[in-house]
Design an enzyme around this catalytic site. Sequence first.
Site, PDB file in Angstrom:
ATOM      1  CB  SER A 264      20.965  -8.082  27.774  1.00 50.11           C
ATOM      2  OG  SER A 264      20.077  -8.331  26.717  1.00 50.11           O
TER       3      SER A 264
ATOM      4  CE1 TYR B  44      19.808 -13.498  30.381  1.00 49.97           C
ATOM      5  CE2 TYR B  44      18.644 -12.118  28.785  1.00 49.97           C
ATOM      6  CZ  TYR B  44      19.827 -12.590  29.335  1.00 49.97           C
ATOM      7  OH  TYR B  44      21.030 -12.134  28.840  1.00 49.97           O
TER       8      TYR B  44
ATOM      9  CE  LYS C   6      22.186 -10.830  31.679  1.00 54.81           C
ATOM     10  NZ  LYS C   6      23.509 -11.225  32.196  1.00 54.81           N
TER      11      LYS C   6
HETATM   12  P1  NAD Z   1      26.921 -18.801  27.432  1.00 58.39           P
HETATM   13  O1  NAD Z   1      25.841 -19.631  28.047  1.00 58.39           O
HETATM   14  O2  NAD Z   1      27.587 -19.321  26.216  1.00 58.39           O
HETATM   15  O3  NAD Z   1      28.041 -18.464  28.517  1.00 58.39           O
HETATM   16  C1  NAD Z   1      27.769 -18.327  29.898  1.00 58.39           C
HETATM   17  C2  NAD Z   1      28.787 -19.178  30.632  1.00 58.39           C
HETATM   18  O4  NAD Z   1      28.566 -19.034  32.036  1.00 58.39           O
HETATM   19  C3  NAD Z   1      28.673 -20.655  30.318  1.00 58.39           C
HETATM   20  O5  NAD Z   1      29.959 -21.166  29.997  1.00 58.39           O
HETATM   21  C4  NAD Z   1      28.120 -21.276  31.595  1.00 58.39           C
HETATM   22  O6  NAD Z   1      28.572 -22.604  31.772  1.00 58.39           O
HETATM   23  C5  NAD Z   1      28.647 -20.308  32.647  1.00 58.39           C
HETATM   24  N1  NAD Z   1      27.858 -20.210  33.889  1.00 58.39           N
HETATM   25  C6  NAD Z   1      26.529 -19.971  34.024  1.00 58.39           C
HETATM   26  N2  NAD Z   1      26.202 -19.898  35.315  1.00 58.39           N
HETATM   27  C7  NAD Z   1      27.359 -20.078  36.025  1.00 58.39           C
HETATM   28  C8  NAD Z   1      27.656 -20.086  37.401  1.00 58.39           C
HETATM   29  N3  NAD Z   1      26.715 -19.926  38.345  1.00 58.39           N
HETATM   30  N4  NAD Z   1      28.941 -20.263  37.765  1.00 58.39           N
HETATM   31  C9  NAD Z   1      29.919 -20.445  36.849  1.00 58.39           C
HETATM   32  N5  NAD Z   1      29.681 -20.439  35.521  1.00 58.39           N
HETATM   33  C10 NAD Z   1      28.407 -20.263  35.119  1.00 58.39           C
HETATM   34  O7  NAD Z   1      26.284 -17.352  27.166  1.00 58.39           O
HETATM   35  P2  NAD Z   1      26.882 -16.124  26.361  1.00 58.39           P
HETATM   36  O8  NAD Z   1      26.050 -15.928  25.160  1.00 58.39           O
HETATM   37  O9  NAD Z   1      28.343 -16.254  26.231  1.00 58.39           O
HETATM   38  O10 NAD Z   1      26.516 -14.959  27.381  1.00 58.39           O
HETATM   39  C11 NAD Z   1      27.451 -14.435  28.294  1.00 58.39           C
HETATM   40  C12 NAD Z   1      26.785 -13.315  29.076  1.00 58.39           C
HETATM   41  O11 NAD Z   1      26.302 -12.327  28.178  1.00 58.39           O
HETATM   42  C13 NAD Z   1      25.582 -13.749  29.908  1.00 58.39           C
HETATM   43  O12 NAD Z   1      25.610 -13.017  31.115  1.00 58.39           O
HETATM   44  C14 NAD Z   1      24.412 -13.345  29.057  1.00 58.39           C
HETATM   45  O13 NAD Z   1      23.260 -13.105  29.828  1.00 58.39           O
HETATM   46  C15 NAD Z   1      24.941 -12.073  28.426  1.00 58.39           C
HETATM   47  N6  NAD Z   1      24.277 -11.712  27.159  1.00 58.39           N
HETATM   48  C16 NAD Z   1      24.225 -12.637  26.141  1.00 58.39           C
HETATM   49  C17 NAD Z   1      23.599 -12.297  24.941  1.00 58.39           C
HETATM   50  C18 NAD Z   1      23.482 -13.285  23.819  1.00 58.39           C
HETATM   51  O14 NAD Z   1      22.605 -13.144  22.976  1.00 58.39           O
HETATM   52  N7  NAD Z   1      24.339 -14.294  23.728  1.00 58.39           N
HETATM   53  C19 NAD Z   1      23.054 -11.016  24.776  1.00 58.39           C
HETATM   54  C20 NAD Z   1      23.147 -10.107  25.837  1.00 58.39           C
HETATM   55  C21 NAD Z   1      23.770 -10.467  27.029  1.00 58.39           C
HETATM   56  C1  WQD Z   2      16.207 -12.087  16.293  1.00 56.48           C
HETATM   57  C2  WQD Z   2      15.116 -11.839  15.251  1.00 56.48           C
HETATM   58  C3  WQD Z   2      13.032 -12.901  15.793  1.00 56.48           C
HETATM   59  C4  WQD Z   2      14.588 -17.005  15.452  1.00 56.48           C
HETATM   60  C5  WQD Z   2      17.385 -12.544  22.211  1.00 56.48           C
HETATM   61  C6  WQD Z   2      17.038 -12.237  23.643  1.00 56.48           C
HETATM   62  C7  WQD Z   2      17.819 -11.056  24.137  1.00 56.48           C
HETATM   63  C8  WQD Z   2      19.321 -11.227  23.894  1.00 56.48           C
HETATM   64  C9  WQD Z   2      19.621 -11.675  22.498  1.00 56.48           C
HETATM   65  C10 WQD Z   2      20.407 -12.022  25.867  1.00 56.48           C
HETATM   66  C11 WQD Z   2      13.753 -11.553  15.847  1.00 56.48           C
HETATM   67  C12 WQD Z   2      13.619 -13.512  14.543  1.00 56.48           C
HETATM   68  C13 WQD Z   2      14.436 -15.637  15.483  1.00 56.48           C
HETATM   69  C14 WQD Z   2      13.965 -17.741  14.402  1.00 56.48           C
HETATM   70  C15 WQD Z   2      13.104 -15.673  13.512  1.00 56.48           C
HETATM   71  N1  WQD Z   2      19.869 -12.234  24.746  1.00 56.48           N
HETATM   72  N2  WQD Z   2      13.707 -14.977  14.529  1.00 56.48           N
HETATM   73  N3  WQD Z   2      13.250 -17.039  13.466  1.00 56.48           N
HETATM   74  O1  WQD Z   2      14.910 -12.138  20.330  1.00 56.48           O
HETATM   75  O2  WQD Z   2      16.301 -10.221  19.404  1.00 56.48           O
HETATM   76  O3  WQD Z   2      17.078 -11.419  21.394  1.00 56.48           O
HETATM   77  O4  WQD Z   2      18.803 -12.800  22.131  1.00 56.48           O
HETATM   78  O5  WQD Z   2      20.447 -11.015  26.526  1.00 56.48           O
HETATM   79  O6  WQD Z   2      17.527 -10.916  25.484  1.00 56.48           O
HETATM   80  O7  WQD Z   2      15.637 -11.981  23.728  1.00 56.48           O
HETATM   81  O8  WQD Z   2      17.167 -12.563  19.227  1.00 56.48           O
HETATM   82  O9  WQD Z   2      18.039 -14.165  17.585  1.00 56.48           O
HETATM   83  O10 WQD Z   2      16.024 -14.814  18.979  1.00 56.48           O
HETATM   84  O11 WQD Z   2      15.769 -13.082  17.206  1.00 56.48           O
HETATM   85  O12 WQD Z   2      12.436 -15.102  12.641  1.00 56.48           O
HETATM   86  O13 WQD Z   2      14.039 -18.973  14.328  1.00 56.48           O
HETATM   87  O14 WQD Z   2      14.956 -13.055  14.501  1.00 56.48           O
HETATM   88  O15 WQD Z   2      11.637 -12.786  15.673  1.00 56.48           O
HETATM   89  O16 WQD Z   2      13.106 -10.639  14.997  1.00 56.48           O
HETATM   90  P1  WQD Z   2      16.223 -11.552  20.070  1.00 56.48           P
HETATM   91  P2  WQD Z   2      16.789 -13.749  18.265  1.00 56.48           P
END
Ligand code: NAD
Ligand code: WQD
Length: 330
Positions: free
Chosen positions: A124, A148, A152
Amino acid sequence: MSKRVLVTGGAGYIGSHVAVELLHAGHEVVIVDNYVNSSPPAITAIEAAAGQSVTTIEGDVGDRDLMLVTLDGVDAVVHMAALKAVGESVEKPLAYYHNNIGGLVTLLDAMAEAEVFQFVFSSSATVYGDAKEVPIPETAPLSATNPYGQTKLMAEQILRDVAISDDRWSILALRYFNPVGAHPSGIISEAPKGKPNNLMPAVMAAARGDLDKVMVFGDDYDTPDGTGMRDYIHVMDLASGHVAAIDGLDSRQGFDAYNLGLGSGVSVLELIAAAERASGQTIPREIVDRRPGDVAASVADPSRAQTELGWTATYTVDQACEDNWRSQER
Ligand code: NAD
Ligand code: WQD
């Protein structure tokens, strides 16, 4: 070359799109998910969107015996299973370290025993903390501001160490910026179990009328309109990035990290405006205080993934809003 790919967390938001695109690219997909943040209908949606079936195993990546059995015949693993809510990770750090770090270590250990050495990891942009240089290159200093993010950062360090220990490993960490959008068919949608905290789900809820207004967290940042700027990447582009990574694993060895982003920033107000265009709805909003821990701007320098993986994002933020809106309408 067609591979049998194990996608952990494949029933989740990003994993389901990755599974569809791997299937479209001709790979075979095996999903392991414990449904802690998803549910079995996600698998039906994947199969409908891809027009193909997937092997699904309900279980935890921390279950070593299950992983050993599951890895039989697998060529590569995309490890997406993790807990991902920043606020919750501050309240329950041990749950995050247990699941995200414990699960990773168990999975890698089982992979080594099963002699499966190709690994793609969901990292991430959070690993950049409050980056000084924007757009952010992969060489920027790494830091974490919450448990969190620490998971990562630690996971990447574990992967670097593992790659050094045995030169059969080929490991890619993909650092996603802000994933948005949905499969253009509208068949797959983001269906998290808890209350969503991210901007796009809030904007869509306000467009649907399920939320009174979007709270805009601060308009006094050092950005063109004062609201936070992010690099919103369409989940279909993320999915194609994983296909490129899976294809690229054969010709490399060791550990590498790549940004997956567009390389351009969109403000909170710009995202709301794009969602209004996509939905045809007026989206009420209110400027409130900054959210603690937020950074002003987070935008990728995606050039390394372009040059070395041959991958470029192609979807716009307008398309992402249209696809999110379509997936809500069903
Ligand atoms: P999500 O929660 O929709 O998907 C994660 C999935 O993993 C879920 O289906 C959950 O049930 C499963 N899971 C969690 N722990 C588990 C375990 N121990 N064993 C088996 N299954 C398990 O999240 P997402 O948004 O699809 O994210 C996927 C990956 O991408 C994650 O590693 C997350 O940290 C990373 N990521 C997400 C974002 C974001 O903003 N969505 C941004 C950067 C990185
Ligand atoms: C985006 C922008 C907020 C909600 C997060 C995690 C990051 C990654 C992605 C997993 C910011 C603003 C938000 C609202 C708002 N996840 N905002 N009103 O914070 O960039 O990233 O998700 O790895 O680790 O921290 O994403 O969508 O929460 O916010 O004004 O109700 O929207 O301040 O500027 P963020 P976000």
